[in-house]
Design an enzyme around this catalytic site. Structure first.
Site, short mmCIF file in Angstrom:
data_model
loop_
_atom_site.label_atom_id
_atom_site.label_comp_id
_atom_site.label_asym_id
_atom_site.label_seq_id
_atom_site.Cartn_x
_atom_site.Cartn_y
_atom_site.Cartn_z
N GLU B 216 28.99 12.44 -41.17
CA GLU B 216 27.98 12.38 -42.22
C GLU B 216 27.02 13.56 -42.22
O GLU B 216 26.53 13.97 -43.27
CB GLU B 216 27.20 11.07 -42.18
CG GLU B 216 26.45 10.79 -40.90
CD GLU B 216 25.77 9.43 -40.98
OE1 GLU B 216 24.79 9.34 -41.70
OE2 GLU B 216 26.23 8.49 -40.33
N SER B 270 17.98 4.72 -44.77
CA SER B 270 17.44 3.51 -44.14
C SER B 270 16.65 3.93 -42.90
O SER B 270 15.56 3.45 -42.63
CB SER B 270 18.56 2.58 -43.71
OG SER B 270 19.48 2.41 -44.75
N SER B 273 17.15 11.03 -40.17
CA SER B 273 17.74 12.04 -39.29
C SER B 273 17.08 13.36 -39.56
O SER B 273 16.82 13.69 -40.72
CB SER B 273 19.24 12.18 -39.54
OG SER B 273 19.95 11.29 -38.73
N ARG B 285 21.33 18.20 -34.65
CA ARG B 285 20.47 17.07 -34.95
C ARG B 285 19.32 17.11 -33.95
O ARG B 285 19.54 17.07 -32.76
CB ARG B 285 21.25 15.76 -34.82
CG ARG B 285 20.42 14.54 -35.20
CD ARG B 285 21.28 13.27 -35.18
NE ARG B 285 20.55 12.14 -35.69
CZ ARG B 285 19.77 11.36 -34.96
NH1 ARG B 285 19.62 11.60 -33.68
NH2 ARG B 285 19.13 10.33 -35.49
#
Lengths: 773, 448
Positions: B216, B270, B273, B285
């Site tokens: 993703e 939700s 990141s 990340r």
């Protein structure tokens, strides 16, 4: 003891009596001499601080004036003992619920006499609210102090002055609390104060600190949002709910998004992807417990994450957490610790403070007391007068916890002289004085607690016997017994109450309790008598030693040091023999000694060393009075002096068991000098120096020693440290690493300990260590 | 069209995802070990965007657009290659998040008569169904205003449609796929988001559809860079706010991402990141937080009884958070000068709710507003700290939390500017929540 509670109970005192569990005179102690008040009023708790003086009875020794007298008679003691009053400074801190504030102020007002105090330093969110009440009740002007400044001043103070102040918290491990050894340099650090919001402060020096950030998601969010979600009004009850909840019913976890695939992806399915992510639905009810738990995780994780981000940005790895959200609550300490570990990948440590709740009050007090220079002194936690860390037993709900309805106390004694590290410590930051951590070692803890319980009656007996002319000695001894007994019981259930539990802390607590009930030196007469007997034998022993060949003499000196060490009223086995057979002498003690090879035996290496060049200067920590000092240590000192080694003889500043005190050592040295030209000239030429350790403990903390001693050690370039006795060389310092040669000598007079170390009773430890090049 | 010869063009199922992290936030109180293990550090996205040499049936090399392969034959060869390599229609990109499913659909507008003839019935029906409706079932919505017109993808011209529906309707979507006989089209569904894993089995057993699962974060970055490069029907994709705190003077202005790197990318779904992007295929990340859009909406549902995100935002727009939050001035009477904190700053979110009287005095609108402010400020604060730690000064906020959420965007813009003393710039993007789905579509088309 303050008499105020007993007979001074006005109407306000009575009302106080009804609402609290302790009589007020045991809470607000030494009020009659109190000055410099400070108060920290938080959301629910008030912390009061004041400075007072405490009158102590102390045993003083003084040489008889021998001038114009003939040689002393046989039965004359070597010096006289007198009990005198001494005044010492003490800091009192009391924590109680805000509901008692008015009653407490009334009580203080009624008992505050002779005070010159005109001002009270106030801090905390409630200071404003209660300003008028305080001014009216106490007739003191309220001086408002900045909250964060007070917190940081308080934090610096406890980190510097209270050993084992900081700890890491590990839930479900034994022990849950891991106390940190104090660093000589506490700066820089990060203080994360989680009150209603979060403040993150970087503290660089005593006076320099900077607010580097914060967050509005803090204790107030947990409380406020929690109250809305669960209709539960009290903070403690919310925590209690949270402790029972399952957050996975409310939070959207990784596994909720990924299904079962998280495993093959190497992800933890239990990670929270979205806090309250599952509650985004109208058709489900959620339990209060689950929502409270989810909220707790959300807030703790967020605080931990921000703390890590700030720690990283500023390159700091020590992060102390405080504020009412944290305050001793195992639930929040756990979630914060977890979050910090997660986000910092173990690089940052979440540290908590035993006296976190007092920081504001301590800081406010220090601000008001600047002219007394409290920061120039060293302070010590008084175990007798302090409540210790609250129980965190999971069986107790927060509502049942002791802090409700009771008063928590912290007392700190001002030490007459500043304490510093022994400059010869190899690594001060990693030095841990104590050999066994009883918080960690349950078996040893059980043994020692029982041992101290069993010895208690003997101590009481000796205390009473030491003051035959006192009318209330028996009553005071009974109170002492009660107090120490209850401390031991507390420690059985909360071994972490005063930091790491050690044999040293058990011994020190006993000394503090004895002092508390005016038994400053129960062994003074015994020591006097023993010193007298030993002094008479000194010349005889020295002559016998001098008659020996060099090598024989060295062994005899070592054995003498050890034999002297058998005499120790602190050890139960010996006190049994001594009480029943007062004639038990030096020679017999030697016979008791284990034959070589000893349990730990590096004597040969030591002997080899003695064949080499003399040491420049030896630092000797003396143990017991009487035979140990006079027939064991002094002949050894004399031999060193003859070799050309200077000697610093360090004795305790205050009494502890039958350990020789500095003032006693001065008299003993003087008496020996009168008999022995070697000692005489060494004293005159300052090749033999007597100093005090700064301690009143039967054990030895090399990180808290009198500054004068440290200075001397540096000046003289000490290159040998001799530590003798079980308390100083086995219970403490057995593993202490020094930068110079050291001798650690002891006779194991405790069967259990001897067995643990793999030998029989009266096994000998002769540990000669040379630091690695 | 003859593309049927290609067989299954996607042989990379899930490959790129094996080591990647989901766009989720925070730990729970479980094993710290697991927690530490799961956070990958700097990683290269190269595996996701590198051409797949020899992976296709023909073993032909996929030329990157613009790559040099001989002056004369370039154009013809490329067209030929495109034709061969092009997957079969329909072209979808799917991003199955925790709350919302995002679907992008490419509608070819250059269909020749010959092609139309050959087009199977089910394909046509899908195209008609998607392009002639703006709502699907009770919850599916096509964001018509986001439609990208006249786009050229793999040599085909057409429009890109943006569709969303709640993740809990995923079973119905799969059922529809079955009813419309998707599997007969031999198409491949490129899907990203956690749901690509969660629903993989359902797609297979119920819909007879094989999902191609994609990482993703790879998709997100790809999608953003692509969408930014094609613009928004002639307008700029990226924008920022001028005077965000001033409702009179506040202006939404286009921003040209001339120099996109380094870039801090904050994806607020939700959960949240946060990625640091150093180049097209070098990113990491940085962190994440579980306090995201799901938290805002979840808490709003509990506190106000609202049922939709739109409703929650609408309530928030009418509320006053200062009744709920304790401000610095509520504690200090004004600014806290010792620490340079302005009086208007929130000292404690929901702090006033510690008091019973104040709890009784607030409205649902106030609570919704406070929830929105709390979550938004927190994201801003974490993003700012990450930007400082990574030494990056442009921060792009994306994700569906920002959809129709001007309050949050203006607050992020203001907070970032204020607390960084003008050093950081908050940027936003028109297609805020669809980048993952776009990235998945690009993967299908193997557009690097």
């Amino acid at each position: 003891m303050a008499e105020c509670g007993a007979d001074g109970g006005g109407s306000s005192g009575d009302s106080l009596d009804k609402s609290i569990t302790l009589p007020p005179d045991e809470i607000f102690r030494n009020l009659e001499n109190a000055k410099r008040f400070a108060i920290d009023i938080g959301g629910s708790l008030t912390k009061l601080a004041y400075y007072s003086t405490v009158q102590h009875k102390v045993a003083k020794v003084r040489s008889f004036d021998h001038s114009g007298k003939d040689a002393e008679q046989d039965h004359e003691p070597p010096y006289e003992i007198s009990v005198q009053e001494e005044i010492t400074a003490r800091l009192h801190f009391i924590k109680f619920e805000n509901t008692y504030i008015e009653a407490c102020l009334d009580f203080i007002k009624d008992h505050l006499v002779n005070t010159e105090t005109k001002v009270i330093q106030a801090t905390g969110g409630g200071a404003y609210k209660f300003k008028d009440l305080i001014e009216e009740k106490l007739q003191l002007k309220v001086d408002k102090e900045d909250v964060m400044t007070c917190l940081i001043k308080g934090c610096n103070f406890v980190l510097k002055n209270i050993p084992h102040e900081a700890f890491v918290y590990q839930k479900d491990t034994e022990p849950e609390f891991r106390f940190q050894t104090n660093h000589a340099n506490i700066f820089p650090y990060l203080l994360v104060n989680v009150g209603s919001g979060v403040s993150i402060v970087k503290v660089e020096t005593e006076d320099r600190f900077e607010w580097i950030g914060g967050s509005s998601i803090g204790g107030g969010t947990f409380w406020g949002l929690g109250a809305l979600l669960t209709k539960t009004k009290k903070f403690d009850e919310l925590l209690h709910l949270a402790a029972k909840g399952q957050h996975a019913n409310v939070d959207m976890l990784v596994q909720d998004i990924y299904g079962g695939a998280h495993q093959t992806l190497g992800l933890s399915g239990n990670l929270i992807a979205s806090s309250f992510g599952k509650s985004a639905t109208a058709d489900r009810e959620f339990s209060k417990e689950d929502m409270a738990k989810s909220l707790l995780h959300m807030i703790s994780n967020d605080i931990g994450q921000l703390a890590c981000l700030y720690a990283k940005l500023h390159g700091l790895d020590r992060v102390y957490f405080g504020g009412f959200f944290i305050r001793g609550h195992p639930v929040t300490m756990h979630t914060i610790t977890y979050s910090i570990n997660f986000f910092s990948k173990g690089e940052v440590q979440a540290l908590f403070l035993r006296h976190e709740g007092y920081l504001g009050a301590i800081g406010a007090f220090l601000k008001g007391a600047e002219q007394d220079n409290p920061n120039q002194y060293s302070w010590g936690e008084n175990y007798a007068g302090s409540s210790g860390l609250m129980s965190t037993s999971p069986a107790l709900g927060p509502t049942q916890r002791a802090r409700s309805g009771t008063f928590d106390l912290l007392e700190m004694d001002r030490l007459e002289r500043p304490l510093v590290n022994l400059p010869l410590l190899l690594d001060p930051s990693s030095y841990v004085p104590d050999t066994v951590d009883l918080t960690d070692d349950a078996l040893a803890r059980k043994y020692w607690l029982t041992c101290f319980e069993e010895a208690l009656d003997g101590v009481v007996k000796r205390a009473v016997a030491s003051q035959p002319e006192s009318l209330d000695a028996a009553e005071r001894a009974r109170k002492f017994r009660q107090k120490y007994w209850s401390k031991l019981q507390t420690l059985r259930h909360q071994p972490f109450a005063y930091g790491t539990l050690t044999v040293r802390s058990l011994l020190d607590t006993r000394e503090h309790c004895l002092n508390e009930f005016s038994f400053p030196d129960p062994y003074s007469k015994v020591k006097q008598q023993e010193n007298g007997v030993a002094l008479k034998c000194f010349q005889c022993v020295v002559q016998a030693l001098d008659a020996l060949g060099w090598e024989e003499r060295q062994l005899a000196l070592a054995r003498g040091l050890l034999a002297g060490n058998v005499f120790d009223w602190g050890a139960k086995a010996v006190s049994d023999v001594l009480e029943s057979d007062p004639q038990f002498g030096f020679e017999e003690a030697k016979k008791k000694l284990q034959e070589r090879p000893w349990l730990v035996d590096s004597y040969s290496k030591w002997l080899q060393r003695l064949k080499g060049p003399p040491h420049k200067c030896a630092l000797i920590f003396a143990d017991n009075s009487g035979i140990d000092l006079i027939l064991g240590v002094f002949p050894f000192v004399r031999e060193l002096l003859l070799r050309g080694t200077e000697v610093i003889l360090a004795c305790n500043s205050g009494p502890a068991l039958n350990d020789v005190t500095y003032s006693e050592s001065l008299i003993v040295a003087e008496r020996i000098a009168a008999m022995d030209p070697v000692v005489h000239s060494a004293l005159q030429e300052e090749r033999l120096l007597l100093v005090q350790t700064g301690s009143s403990s039967p054990c030895l903390d090399l990180s808290r020693l009198d500054k004068g001693l440290a200075v001397l050690v540096r000046e003289r370039g000490a290159d040998l440290v001799v530590i003798e006795g079980m308390g100083r060389a086995v219970h403490t310092n057995y593993y202490a690493a020094l930068r110079c040669e050291s001798l650690k000598l002891a006779v194991l007079k405790n069967a259990w300990l001897a067995e643990r170390l793999g030998g029989p009773l009266f096994s000998v430890i002769f540990k000669y260590e040379v630091p690695a090049e | 069209m003859g593309t049927g010869r290609l067989g299954a063009p996607m042989e990379r199922h899930g490959r790129t995802s094996a080591t990647s992290a989901p766009s989720v936030g925070e730990p729970e109180s479980g094993g710290a070990e697991e927690g530490r293990r799961r956070e990958p550090l700097r990683r290269r996205a190269s595996s996701a965007s590198a051409p797949l040499v020899g992976a296709s049936a023909e073993g032909a090399r996929w030329d990157r657009p613009g790559s040099y392969s001989g002056p004369a034959s370039v154009s013809r060869q490329r067209v030929e290659n495109l034709r061969k390599k092009r997957p079969l229609f329909p072209w979808f990109g799917l991003d199955i998040g925790g709350t919302l499913v995002k679907l992008v659909y490419f509608e070819p507008k250059d269909i020749t008569a010959e092609e139309e003839e050959e087009e199977v019935e089910s394909l046509r029906s899908i195209r008609k169904y998607l392009t002639s409706n703006v709502a699907y079932g009770s919850t599916g919505i096509r964001d018509v205003h986001l439609e990208l017109k006249d786009l050229t993808l793999c040599g085909r011209k057409g429009n890109l449609h943006f569709i969303r529906f709640p993740t809990h309707d995923m079973p119905a979507f799969i059922q529809m796929g079955r009813d419309k006989n998707f599997s007969s089209l031999h198409t491949v569904f490129c899907a990203t988001g956690g749901g690509a894993y969660k629903f993989e089995q359902d797609f297979l057993t119920i819909g007879d559809l094989q999902l191609c699962k994609l990482d993703e974060l790879d998709c997100l970055i790809k999608g953003i860079l692509y969408i930014d490069s094609v613009g928004f029907n002639g307008r700029s994709q990226c924008y920022y706010f001028e005077n965000p705190a001033d409702s009179e003077k506040c202006q939404k202005l286009p921003f040209e991402l001339k120099n996109p790197y380094p870039l801090l990318l904050v994806n607020i779904g939700s959960g949240v990141s946060i990625l640091a992007v150093y180049s097209k295929d070098n990113y990491k990340r940085v962190t994440g937080t579980s306090l995201g859009g799901g938290t805002f909406f979840g808490l709003c549902c509990l506190l106000t009884g609202c049922t939709t995100f739109e409703e929650a935002l609408e309530m928030a727009s009418r509320g006053d958070s200062t009744k709920v939050d304790k401000l610095v001035r509520d504690i200090y009477g004004g600014d806290y000068e010792r620490f340079g904190l302005p009086g208007w700053a929130v000292a404690s979110s929901f702090g006033n709710m510690m008091s019973k009287e104040k709890r009784e005095a607030v409205s649902k609108e106030d609570l919704a507003r406070a929830t929105l402010i709390t979550i938004t400020n927190n994201i801003g604060s974490i993003a700012r700290m990450c930007a400082l730690n990574e030494n990056i000064n442009q921060v792009v906020f994306v994700g569906n939390f920002l959809r129709i959420n001007t309050i949050a965007m203006r607050l992020l813009a203001y907070a970032l500017d204020y607390w960084s003393k003008g050093q950081l710039k908050a940027l936003f993007s028109e297609h805020e929540g669809y980048f993952g789905a776009v990235g998945a579509l690009l993967e299908l088309l193997k557009i690097p």
